[in-house]
Design an enzyme around this catalytic site. Structure first.
Site, PDB file in Angstrom:
ATOM      1  N   ASP A  49       8.771  -0.318  -3.075  1.00  0.00           N
ATOM      2  CA  ASP A  49       9.455   0.088  -4.298  1.00  0.00           C
ATOM      3  C   ASP A  49       8.477   0.128  -5.460  1.00  0.00           C
ATOM      4  O   ASP A  49       8.490   1.057  -6.289  1.00  0.00           O
ATOM      5  CB  ASP A  49      10.594  -0.892  -4.578  1.00  0.00           C
ATOM      6  CG  ASP A  49      11.312  -0.600  -5.877  1.00  0.00           C
ATOM      7  OD1 ASP A  49      11.835   0.520  -6.026  1.00  0.00           O
ATOM      8  OD2 ASP A  49      11.356  -1.489  -6.749  1.00  0.00           O
ATOM      9  N   GLU A 121      11.084   3.127   1.540  1.00  0.00           N
ATOM     10  CA  GLU A 121      10.221   2.297   0.697  1.00  0.00           C
ATOM     11  C   GLU A 121       9.329   1.398   1.549  1.00  0.00           C
ATOM     12  O   GLU A 121       8.145   1.198   1.242  1.00  0.00           O
ATOM     13  CB  GLU A 121      11.069   1.461  -0.253  1.00  0.00           C
ATOM     14  CG  GLU A 121      11.768   2.283  -1.326  1.00  0.00           C
ATOM     15  CD  GLU A 121      12.727   1.481  -2.169  1.00  0.00           C
ATOM     16  OE1 GLU A 121      13.130   1.980  -3.233  1.00  0.00           O
ATOM     17  OE2 GLU A 121      13.085   0.342  -1.761  1.00  0.00           O
TER      18      GLU A 121
END
Length: 230
Positions: A49, A121
């Protein structure tokens, strides 16, 4: 542990040859199937992320040298949100190689937006740890592609835009009501209604509550803006 044939094909779609195959395997492992000898992708998701955020912030600055922070922020949010990550994940067939527990497989986990977004991610982090920021940046920019340059000037999500519209007119925030949920557990359909203080309302359906809320907000915002210009 060596990659399976399906995982090697997936790595090829990523355009990355893993020096540490275990990183990709961890990135593709959901918590429902993790064990003491098989780690899941949650830690990699946390890192990915942040890597995605850095790459996108840098890319947006490079793409538009004149844009203010107020313009860049909604563009950034549109590019890094879970829905976009899941969209990219679908394009590269990530769901097909996810390792899931039986319950998640039976409930359609390979198609769930949250699982796909999280795994995307984690895959970004796996490339970053395996080969550094340059390799992760190259992969992200290639997979996100034209999204970076075509993201709308006003890329606020519709719920945010509708709330700001209401606040500017001294209205209470929009209210969202779930009217119905149909379909099987692995492919639900949510019906959501949004209502403003002035009585304006719209209804929309989608595969997730968030998507249905966004669709209803977008439809209502389009209508009230059109009414304002009539």
């Amino acid at each position: 542990m060596a990659l399976s044939a399906e995982q090697r094909d997936f790595a090829g779609r990523l355009g990355h040859d893993f020096a540490r195959p275990d990183l990709l395997q961890s990135a593709l492992t959901h918590g429902s199937v993790a064990s003491t000898v098989r780690s899941d992708n949650q830690r990699l998701e946390f890192l990915g992320d942040r890597v995605l955020g850095l790459v996108m912030a840098e890319a947006l600055l490079n793409a538009d040298g004149a844009a203010s922070e107020g313009v860049l922020a909604p563009r950034f949010n549109a590019l890094v949100r879970k829905e976009t990550c899941a969209e990219v994940a679908r394009e590269i067939g990530l769901g097909d190689v996810l390792r899931l527990g039986r319950s998640e497989m039976l409930s359609g986990g390979r198609r769930k937006e949250a699982l796909l977004g999280d795994a995307m991610e984690a895959v970004i982090a796996a490339v970053y740890v395996d080969a550094g920021l340059g390799a992760a940046r190259e992969m992200v920019l290639r997979l996100w592609g034209a999204r970076i340059t075509s993201v709308k000037d006003d890329a606020r999500d519709p719920k945010t835009a509708l709330q700001e519209w209401a606040q500017a007119r001294r209205m209470a925030p929009p209210r969202y009501q779930m009217l119905d949920r149909t379909g099987p557990d692995h492919a639900p359909v949510f019906t959501i209604r949004v209502v403003l203080d002035n009585g304006a309302t719209e209804t929309a359906e989608a595969r997730t509550k968030r998507q249905a809320e966004q669709a209803a907000a977008e439809a209502l915002l389009t209508r009230v803006e059109a009414d304002r210009h009539d």
